[in-house]
Design a protein around this motif. Structure first.
Motif, PDB file in Angstrom:
ATOM      1  N   PHE A 172       0.818  -1.212   0.000  1.00 46.79           N
ATOM      2  CA  PHE A 172       0.000   0.000   0.000  1.00 46.79           C
ATOM      3  C   PHE A 172       0.853   1.264   0.000  1.00 46.79           C
ATOM      4  CE2 PHE A 172      -4.278  -1.524   1.976  1.00 46.79           C
ATOM      5  CZ  PHE A 172      -4.303  -2.594   1.104  1.00 46.79           C
ATOM      6  N   GLN A 173       0.467   2.203  -0.855  1.00 47.29           N
ATOM      7  CA  GLN A 173       0.996   3.561  -0.855  1.00 47.29           C
ATOM      8  C   GLN A 173      -0.201   4.509  -0.978  1.00 47.29           C
ATOM      9  OE1 GLN A 173       4.155   4.332  -0.270  1.00 47.29           O
ATOM     10  NE2 GLN A 173       4.803   2.176  -0.254  1.00 47.29           N
ATOM     11  N   GLY A 174       0.077   5.820  -0.970  1.00 47.04           N
ATOM     12  CA  GLY A 174      -1.011   6.794  -1.124  1.00 47.04           C
ATOM     13  C   GLY A 174      -1.532   7.263   0.220  1.00 47.04           C
ATOM     14  N   ASN A 175      -2.861   7.352   0.338  1.00 48.46           N
ATOM     15  CA  ASN A 175      -3.487   7.794   1.579  1.00 48.46           C
ATOM     16  C   ASN A 175      -4.916   7.264   1.621  1.00 48.46           C
ATOM     17  OD1 ASN A 175      -5.181   9.741   0.058  1.00 48.46           O
ATOM     18  ND2 ASN A 175      -3.256  10.876  -0.173  1.00 48.46           N
ATOM     19  N   ALA A 176      -5.704   7.725   2.604  1.00 48.02           N
ATOM     20  CA  ALA A 176      -7.066   7.204   2.777  1.00 48.02           C
ATOM     21  C   ALA A 176      -7.971   7.535   1.604  1.00 48.02           C
ATOM     22  CB  ALA A 176      -7.668   7.740   4.073  1.00 48.02           C
ATOM     23  N   TYR A 177      -7.610   8.587   0.833  1.00 47.39           N
ATOM     24  CA  TYR A 177      -8.460   9.019  -0.283  1.00 47.39           C
ATOM     25  C   TYR A 177      -7.880   8.654  -1.647  1.00 47.39           C
ATOM     26  CZ  TYR A 177     -10.602  11.725   3.432  1.00 47.39           C
ATOM     27  OH  TYR A 177     -11.230  12.099   4.598  1.00 47.39           O
ATOM     28  N   TRP A 178      -6.646   8.215  -1.647  1.00 46.79           N
ATOM     29  CA  TRP A 178      -5.995   7.777  -2.895  1.00 46.79           C
ATOM     30  C   TRP A 178      -5.158   6.544  -2.567  1.00 46.79           C
ATOM     31  CZ3 TRP A 178      -0.494   8.769  -4.215  1.00 46.79           C
ATOM     32  CH2 TRP A 178      -0.141   8.212  -5.452  1.00 46.79           C
ATOM     33  N   LEU A 179      -5.687   5.384  -2.874  1.00 47.71           N
ATOM     34  CA  LEU A 179      -5.011   4.132  -2.568  1.00 47.71           C
ATOM     35  C   LEU A 179      -4.224   3.661  -3.774  1.00 47.71           C
ATOM     36  CD1 LEU A 179      -4.511   1.803  -0.569  1.00 47.71           C
ATOM     37  CD2 LEU A 179      -6.542   0.684  -1.530  1.00 47.71           C
ATOM     38  N   LEU A 180      -2.916   3.554  -3.624  1.00 44.47           N
ATOM     39  CA  LEU A 180      -2.032   3.059  -4.679  1.00 44.47           C
ATOM     40  C   LEU A 180      -1.473   1.721  -4.209  1.00 44.47           C
ATOM     41  CD1 LEU A 180      -0.540   3.640  -7.400  1.00 44.47           C
ATOM     42  CD2 LEU A 180       1.307   4.613  -6.012  1.00 44.47           C
ATOM     43  N   VAL A 181      -1.723   0.671  -4.987  1.00 45.19           N
ATOM     44  CA  VAL A 181      -1.357  -0.680  -4.566  1.00 45.19           C
ATOM     45  C   VAL A 181      -0.415  -1.318  -5.580  1.00 45.19           C
ATOM     46  CG1 VAL A 181      -2.205  -2.973  -3.964  1.00 45.19           C
ATOM     47  CG2 VAL A 181      -3.576  -0.950  -3.397  1.00 45.19           C
ATOM     48  N   TYR A 182       0.716  -1.807  -5.094  1.00 47.12           N
ATOM     49  CA  TYR A 182       1.643  -2.578  -5.920  1.00 47.12           C
ATOM     50  C   TYR A 182       1.350  -4.060  -5.675  1.00 47.12           C
ATOM     51  CZ  TYR A 182       4.296   1.656  -6.870  1.00 47.12           C
ATOM     52  OH  TYR A 182       4.667   2.910  -7.297  1.00 47.12           O
ATOM     53  N   VAL A 183       1.110  -4.796  -6.754  1.00 45.71           N
ATOM     54  CA  VAL A 183       0.716  -6.198  -6.655  1.00 45.71           C
ATOM     55  C   VAL A 183       1.929  -7.070  -6.958  1.00 45.71           C
ATOM     56  CG1 VAL A 183      -0.997  -7.908  -7.343  1.00 45.71           C
ATOM     57  CG2 VAL A 183      -1.528  -5.472  -7.521  1.00 45.71           C
ATOM     58  N   MET A 184       2.264  -7.941  -6.012  1.00 46.34           N
ATOM     59  CA  MET A 184       3.491  -8.725  -6.128  1.00 46.34           C
ATOM     60  C   MET A 184       3.229 -10.205  -5.872  1.00 46.34           C
ATOM     61  SD  MET A 184       6.045  -6.131  -4.051  1.00 46.34           S
ATOM     62  CE  MET A 184       5.001  -6.139  -2.603  1.00 46.34           C
ATOM     63  N   ASN A 185       4.228 -11.021  -6.266  1.00 49.60           N
ATOM     64  CA  ASN A 185       4.200 -12.468  -6.021  1.00 49.60           C
ATOM     65  C   ASN A 185       2.979 -13.133  -6.669  1.00 49.60           C
ATOM     66  OD1 ASN A 185       5.720 -14.613  -4.664  1.00 49.60           O
ATOM     67  ND2 ASN A 185       3.892 -14.892  -3.415  1.00 49.60           N
ATOM     68  N   VAL A 186       2.680 -12.720  -7.887  1.00 50.95           N
ATOM     69  CA  VAL A 186       1.524 -13.255  -8.607  1.00 50.95           C
ATOM     70  C   VAL A 186       1.930 -14.518  -9.367  1.00 50.95           C
ATOM     71  CG1 VAL A 186      -0.266 -12.767 -10.319  1.00 50.95           C
ATOM     72  CG2 VAL A 186       0.590 -10.933  -8.847  1.00 50.95           C
ATOM     73  N   GLY A 187       1.214 -15.603  -9.140  1.00 50.49           N
ATOM     74  CA  GLY A 187       1.500 -16.852  -9.826  1.00 50.49           C
ATOM     75  C   GLY A 187       0.782 -16.943 -11.161  1.00 50.49           C
ATOM     76  N   GLY A 188       0.809 -18.106 -11.782  1.00 49.30           N
ATOM     77  CA  GLY A 188       0.130 -18.297 -13.064  1.00 49.30           C
ATOM     78  C   GLY A 188       0.720 -17.423 -14.151  1.00 49.30           C
ATOM     79  N   GLY A 189      -0.100 -16.580 -14.724  1.00 52.51           N
ATOM     80  CA  GLY A 189       0.375 -15.673 -15.761  1.00 52.51           C
ATOM     81  C   GLY A 189       1.375 -14.663 -15.241  1.00 52.51           C
ATOM     82  N   GLY A 190       1.337 -14.405 -13.917  1.00 50.63           N
ATOM     83  CA  GLY A 190       2.287 -13.481 -13.304  1.00 50.63           C
ATOM     84  C   GLY A 190       1.912 -12.016 -13.424  1.00 50.63           C
ATOM     85  N   ASP A 191       0.942 -11.716 -14.277  1.00 53.65           N
ATOM     86  CA  ASP A 191       0.591 -10.325 -14.565  1.00 53.65           C
ATOM     87  C   ASP A 191      -0.787  -9.971 -14.015  1.00 53.65           C
ATOM     88  OD1 ASP A 191      -0.999 -11.824 -16.286  1.00 53.65           O
ATOM     89  OD2 ASP A 191       0.162 -11.308 -18.061  1.00 53.65           O
ATOM     90  N   VAL A 192      -1.077  -8.682 -14.018  1.00 54.20           N
ATOM     91  CA  VAL A 192      -2.387  -8.188 -13.598  1.00 54.20           C
ATOM     92  C   VAL A 192      -2.902  -7.243 -14.681  1.00 54.20           C
ATOM     93  CG1 VAL A 192      -3.677  -6.896 -11.868  1.00 54.20           C
ATOM     94  CG2 VAL A 192      -1.788  -8.369 -11.162  1.00 54.20           C
ATOM     95  N   GLY A 193      -4.062  -7.581 -15.230  1.00 52.22           N
ATOM     96  CA  GLY A 193      -4.640  -6.763 -16.282  1.00 52.22           C
ATOM     97  C   GLY A 193      -5.701  -5.812 -15.780  1.00 52.22           C
TER      98      GLY A 193
END
Length: 262
Positions: A172-193
């Motif tokens: 999590f980054q950002g703040n209570a009104y702007w949530l910025l999320v980095y998604v990690m350790n994803v299996g399968g395709g490995g990506d997030v669309g």
């Protein structure tokens, strides 16, 4: 909450979970390693791979986030504005005197962008200039397939499913009104669309792609338990991670789901 409503809620949860599990098996069963393609590979940094920390995908310290030194920066053609972050490739040195014999391939995860260098010719220094397909590997990964003195070698590569230990991680980054999320350790395709967030007091909110492996939501989510729904670019599989972050969540922390793509 009445006993009847509690049972209904549990039934709906298990029904959704069963549907997702069946969908997962059907979808990922169709995701097989791709055919082999031609490209070139270089390396950056030294044997410690300290220069590979951070990177355009936003994974931060690659040792603490689980990616280690088996990583590569992708040329613009492969990077796809960050949607390729987290994807996995098998790479093998091809028809070069610098290749190590008896080494079929090494597997790397995409964690960074290799930017164009327009001051150099694409075949003489500007290795990552579009439309070239190129891997700038962490030096320890490069040294598994070829002698580092080569500098650059022809390679064959193919996309493969990512094998990950543990659940998907949400930094999590950002703040209570702007949530910025980095998604990690994803299996399968490995990506997030695509990605959505749901607070304990909201419906599903679509998150927009920020850069690399990060997605953002402009919404007041402070003080709410957060769940996430993500879809893989590669497999089109969608999974829901319920109640990933507690109501007292905070930026600067990473929360892990108890499920992953397979």
């Amino acid at each position: 909450m009445t006993a009847t409503s509690l049972l209904s809620r549990r039934f709906n949860f298990f029904l959704i979970a069963s549907i997702l599990a069946i969908s997962s098996k059907l979808t990922v069963a169709n995701f097989r390693p791709s055919q082999w393609y031609s490209a070139h590979a270089t390396f950056y940094g030294d044997e410690t791979a300290s220069a590979t920390m951070g990177g355009a995908c936003g994974y931060g310290n690659l040792f603490s986030t689980g990616y280690g030194t088996d990583t590569a920066a992708l040329s613009t053609t492969l990077f796809n504005d960050g949607y390729a972050c987290g994807t996995c490739f098998q790479i093998k040195c091809d028809q070069s005197p610098w290749c190590f014999t008896g080494v079929p391939y090494t597997t790397v995860t995409a964690t960074n962008l290799c930017p164009p260098n327009w001051s150099e010719d694409s075949n003489d220094g500007g290795w990552c200039n579009p439309p070239r397909v190129h891997f700038d590997m962490a030096k320890p990964a490069f040294m598994k397939i070829a002698q580092w003195k080569a500098g650059i070698v022809p390679v064959l590569y193919r996309r493969v499913p990512c094998q990950k230990t543990g659940g998907i991680r949400f930094a999590f980054q950002g703040n209570a009104y702007w949530l910025l999320v980095y998604v990690m350790n994803v299996g399968g395709g490995g990506d997030v669309g695509q990605m959505w967030v749901q607070g304990s007091g909201t419906g599903w909110i679509s998150m927009s792609h920020n850069w690399g492996a990060s997605f953002q939501a402009f919404a007041n989510l402070g003080g709410q338990t957060l769940s996430f729904k993500i879809t893989s670019c590669t497999t089109m599989e969608t999974i829901v991670a319920w109640n990933v972050a507690p109501a007292n969540w905070n930026v600067g922390l990473t929360y892990e789901a108890d499920l992953n793509f397979h």
